[in-house]
Design a protein around this motif. Structure first.
Motif, PDB file in Angstrom:
ATOM      1  N   ARG A  28       4.112  17.526  10.877  1.00 51.15           N
ATOM      2  CA  ARG A  28       3.197  18.662  11.006  1.00 51.15           C
ATOM      3  C   ARG A  28       2.756  18.792  12.455  1.00 51.15           C
ATOM      4  O   ARG A  28       2.835  17.840  13.241  1.00 51.15           O
ATOM      5  CB  ARG A  28       1.992  18.478  10.089  1.00 51.15           C
ATOM      6  CG  ARG A  28       2.327  18.658   8.621  1.00 51.15           C
ATOM      7  CD  ARG A  28       2.494  20.117   8.235  1.00 51.15           C
ATOM      8  NE  ARG A  28       1.215  20.816   8.255  1.00 51.15           N
ATOM      9  CZ  ARG A  28       0.348  20.802   7.246  1.00 51.15           C
ATOM     10  NH1 ARG A  28       0.612  20.108   6.136  1.00 51.15           N
ATOM     11  NH2 ARG A  28      -0.782  21.473   7.329  1.00 51.15           N
ATOM     12  N   ASP A  29       2.278  19.954  12.817  1.00 50.91           N
ATOM     13  CA  ASP A  29       1.832  20.227  14.179  1.00 50.91           C
ATOM     14  C   ASP A  29       0.814  19.168  14.605  1.00 50.91           C
ATOM     15  O   ASP A  29      -0.158  18.916  13.895  1.00 50.91           O
ATOM     16  CB  ASP A  29       1.194  21.617  14.224  1.00 50.91           C
ATOM     17  CG  ASP A  29       0.982  22.106  15.637  1.00 50.91           C
ATOM     18  OD1 ASP A  29       0.498  21.314  16.472  1.00 50.91           O
ATOM     19  OD2 ASP A  29       1.285  23.281  15.903  1.00 50.91           O
ATOM     20  N   PRO A  30       1.018  18.525  15.764  1.00 54.46           N
ATOM     21  CA  PRO A  30       0.068  17.510  16.226  1.00 54.46           C
ATOM     22  C   PRO A  30      -1.369  18.027  16.339  1.00 54.46           C
ATOM     23  O   PRO A  30      -2.319  17.253  16.203  1.00 54.46           O
ATOM     24  CB  PRO A  30       0.621  17.109  17.597  1.00 54.46           C
ATOM     25  CG  PRO A  30       2.090  17.396  17.499  1.00 54.46           C
ATOM     26  CD  PRO A  30       2.196  18.614  16.642  1.00 54.46           C
ATOM     27  N   SER A  31      -1.527  19.323  16.573  1.00 54.84           N
ATOM     28  CA  SER A  31      -2.879  19.872  16.645  1.00 54.84           C
ATOM     29  C   SER A  31      -3.583  19.783  15.291  1.00 54.84           C
ATOM     30  O   SER A  31      -4.815  19.618  15.233  1.00 54.84           O
ATOM     31  CB  SER A  31      -2.850  21.328  17.123  1.00 54.84           C
ATOM     32  OG  SER A  31      -2.213  22.165  16.166  1.00 54.84           O
ATOM     33  N   GLU A  32      -2.825  19.869  14.215  1.00 56.71           N
ATOM     34  CA  GLU A  32      -3.417  19.720  12.881  1.00 56.71           C
ATOM     35  C   GLU A  32      -3.836  18.275  12.637  1.00 56.71           C
ATOM     36  O   GLU A  32      -4.881  18.016  12.016  1.00 56.71           O
ATOM     37  CB  GLU A  32      -2.428  20.185  11.814  1.00 56.71           C
ATOM     38  CG  GLU A  32      -2.147  21.675  11.867  1.00 56.71           C
ATOM     39  CD  GLU A  32      -1.071  22.116  10.887  1.00 56.71           C
ATOM     40  OE1 GLU A  32      -1.300  23.087  10.149  1.00 56.71           O
ATOM     41  OE2 GLU A  32       0.017  21.480  10.871  1.00 56.71           O
TER      42      GLU A  32
ATOM     43  N   TYR B   3       7.035  20.628  11.766  1.00 53.33           N
ATOM     44  CA  TYR B   3       7.058  20.443  13.212  1.00 53.33           C
ATOM     45  C   TYR B   3       8.103  19.387  13.571  1.00 53.33           C
ATOM     46  O   TYR B   3       8.179  18.353  12.902  1.00 53.33           O
ATOM     47  CB  TYR B   3       5.669  19.996  13.686  1.00 53.33           C
ATOM     48  CG  TYR B   3       5.546  19.848  15.172  1.00 53.33           C
ATOM     49  CD1 TYR B   3       5.162  20.917  15.959  1.00 53.33           C
ATOM     50  CD2 TYR B   3       5.830  18.627  15.782  1.00 53.33           C
ATOM     51  CE1 TYR B   3       5.046  20.775  17.346  1.00 53.33           C
ATOM     52  CE2 TYR B   3       5.722  18.484  17.157  1.00 53.33           C
ATOM     53  CZ  TYR B   3       5.333  19.557  17.935  1.00 53.33           C
ATOM     54  OH  TYR B   3       5.236  19.413  19.291  1.00 53.33           O
TER      55      TYR B   3
ATOM     56  N   LYS C 164     -10.262  14.191  13.840  1.00 52.17           N
ATOM     57  CA  LYS C 164     -11.607  14.524  14.339  1.00 52.17           C
ATOM     58  C   LYS C 164     -12.592  14.624  13.178  1.00 52.17           C
ATOM     59  O   LYS C 164     -13.737  14.152  13.270  1.00 52.17           O
ATOM     60  CB  LYS C 164     -11.565  15.832  15.121  1.00 52.17           C
ATOM     61  CG  LYS C 164     -12.913  16.220  15.723  1.00 52.17           C
ATOM     62  CD  LYS C 164     -12.812  17.512  16.527  1.00 52.17           C
ATOM     63  CE  LYS C 164     -14.168  17.903  17.107  1.00 52.17           C
ATOM     64  NZ  LYS C 164     -14.093  19.171  17.877  1.00 52.17           N
TER      65      LYS C 164
ATOM     66  N   LYS D 145      -4.816  16.243  14.967  1.00 53.51           N
ATOM     67  CA  LYS D 145      -6.037  16.075  15.750  1.00 53.51           C
ATOM     68  C   LYS D 145      -7.247  16.620  14.998  1.00 53.51           C
ATOM     69  O   LYS D 145      -8.332  16.015  15.008  1.00 53.51           O
ATOM     70  CB  LYS D 145      -5.900  16.774  17.104  1.00 53.51           C
ATOM     71  CG  LYS D 145      -4.951  16.078  18.071  1.00 53.51           C
ATOM     72  CD  LYS D 145      -4.888  16.808  19.407  1.00 53.51           C
ATOM     73  CE  LYS D 145      -3.940  16.105  20.368  1.00 53.51           C
ATOM     74  NZ  LYS D 145      -3.854  16.825  21.666  1.00 53.51           N
ATOM     75  N   GLN D 146      -7.082  17.757  14.346  1.00 47.99           N
ATOM     76  CA  GLN D 146      -8.171  18.336  13.560  1.00 47.99           C
ATOM     77  C   GLN D 146      -8.586  17.398  12.431  1.00 47.99           C
ATOM     78  O   GLN D 146      -9.776  17.175  12.189  1.00 47.99           O
ATOM     79  CB  GLN D 146      -7.750  19.685  12.980  1.00 47.99           C
ATOM     80  CG  GLN D 146      -7.658  20.808  13.984  1.00 47.99           C
ATOM     81  CD  GLN D 146      -7.217  22.103  13.326  1.00 47.99           C
ATOM     82  OE1 GLN D 146      -6.200  22.146  12.619  1.00 47.99           O
ATOM     83  NE2 GLN D 146      -7.976  23.167  13.553  1.00 47.99           N
TER      84      GLN D 146
ATOM     85  N   TYR E  13       1.145  10.822   7.643  1.00 48.65           N
ATOM     86  CA  TYR E  13       1.420  11.993   8.485  1.00 48.65           C
ATOM     87  C   TYR E  13       2.930  12.174   8.624  1.00 48.65           C
ATOM     88  O   TYR E  13       3.642  11.249   9.019  1.00 48.65           O
ATOM     89  CB  TYR E  13       0.777  11.780   9.863  1.00 48.65           C
ATOM     90  CG  TYR E  13       1.166  12.784  10.926  1.00 48.65           C
ATOM     91  CD1 TYR E  13       0.938  14.147  10.758  1.00 48.65           C
ATOM     92  CD2 TYR E  13       1.745  12.346  12.124  1.00 48.65           C
ATOM     93  CE1 TYR E  13       1.275  15.055  11.751  1.00 48.65           C
ATOM     94  CE2 TYR E  13       2.084  13.245  13.127  1.00 48.65           C
ATOM     95  CZ  TYR E  13       1.846  14.599  12.928  1.00 48.65           C
ATOM     96  OH  TYR E  13       2.183  15.501  13.913  1.00 48.65           O
TER      97      TYR E  13
END
Length: 285
Positions: free
Chosen positions: A133-137, A211, A143, A139-140, A130
């Motif tokens: 990149r956006d932390p939300s990506e 990010y 998951k 998390k996706q 990693y």
């Protein structure tokens, strides 16, 4: 040829290759006056004072052309600026209209003697790499892995992992997943490939996907890549989250058909890159 490396404190991966190349194929000297070619990764030299010398500059002056590189005026046609890959060349030339020096994409060699695959019987793990990149990506992605009962170990560029630990774990991996930013070359990714690890890459196409620097790059429109050196030998590449599930299925179905180490040996090994650099030096004369 006699080569002077002007200030050798630059990116340690690039430095490793340059010193390997110069020491194996040429003679290293320590003054401009005693050199045929001067390589300066990030410091300005007034080339007008040395019309009979040849110069290679870059790639560490700046991300984009700045006031320093814009001082160059190649009136004696004796200098070139290098970038590690073609997307960086295209950004400088096409978007920023940099014409002060001729530019060329020149990769730096990967140490395929150090980065080698582990024993097949021990290769059961999965690595997630990693970077920026956006932390939300992230998390996706995690998951998705959890929902599919895929165990993994996460290596984050920002966490400044130890390279020996990285290499040790790579030798136990059957495949890797990359969530990465744009790369000028992408050594960590290429080192994974050198360990013969197929990769599933969730890549980018624009710099503003990095990010947390989206605002800084919002007006940069040039296409970039997370894997500027890549082929179908390496694995699978996708760019949107909604492609993850289908691409992962394709990747797993084809897992035993990829030959990533072969790709690196054919395109980015120390010897292959040395040939490219020797060709560049010959073109300068």
């Amino acid at each position: 040829m006699k080569i002077f490396i002007y200030n050798s404190e630059f990116h340690f991966k690039n430095k490793f290759f340059i010193e390997y190349f110069v020491n194996k194929y040429h003679e290293r000297v320590y003054t401009i006056e005693g050199a045929d070619i001067i390589y300066s990764p990030f410091q300005y030299i007034d080339i007008h004072n040395y019309p009979d010398k040849k110069f290679i500059f870059g790639p560490h002056f700046s991300v984009f052309p700045n006031n320093v590189v814009n001082q160059f005026n190649n009136i004696n046609n004796n200098a070139i600026y290098i970038q590690p890959s073609q997307p960086s060349v295209d950004t400088w030339q096409n978007e920023f209209k940099f014409t002060n020096l001729q530019m060329k994409a020149m990769p730096f060699g990967v140490d395929t003697d150090r980065f080698v695959e582990g024993e097949n019987s021990n290769r059961n793990n999965v690595i997630v790499y990693y970077k920026s990149r956006d932390p939300s990506e992230l998390k996706q992605l995690l998951k998705f892995l959890h929902s599919n009962h895929i165990a993994y170990r996460l290596f984050s560029y920002a966490a400044k992992y130890q390279e020996d630990d990285f290499l040790s774990y790579l030798k136990t991996c059957k495949y890797g997943i990359v969530l990465g930013q744009h790369e000028s070359q992408g050594f960590a990714i290429q080192e994974m490939l050198a360990c013969n690890i197929p990769l599933l890459v969730w890549g980018v196409t624009l710099r503003n996907q990095e990010y947390p620097y989206r605002k800084e790059y919002i007006n940069i429109k040039s296409n970039v890549s997370t894997v500027p050196y890549w082929s179908s030998m390496c694995g699978e590449l996708f760019h949107n989250f909604n492609q993850l599930e289908d691409t992962y299925k394709i990747f797993i179905d084809k897992l035993n058909t990829y030959t990533p180490r072969k790709f690196i040996l054919e395109n980015l090994s120390l010897e292959v890159c040395s040939k490219k650099w020797n060709q560049l030096l010959n073109e300068l004369f």
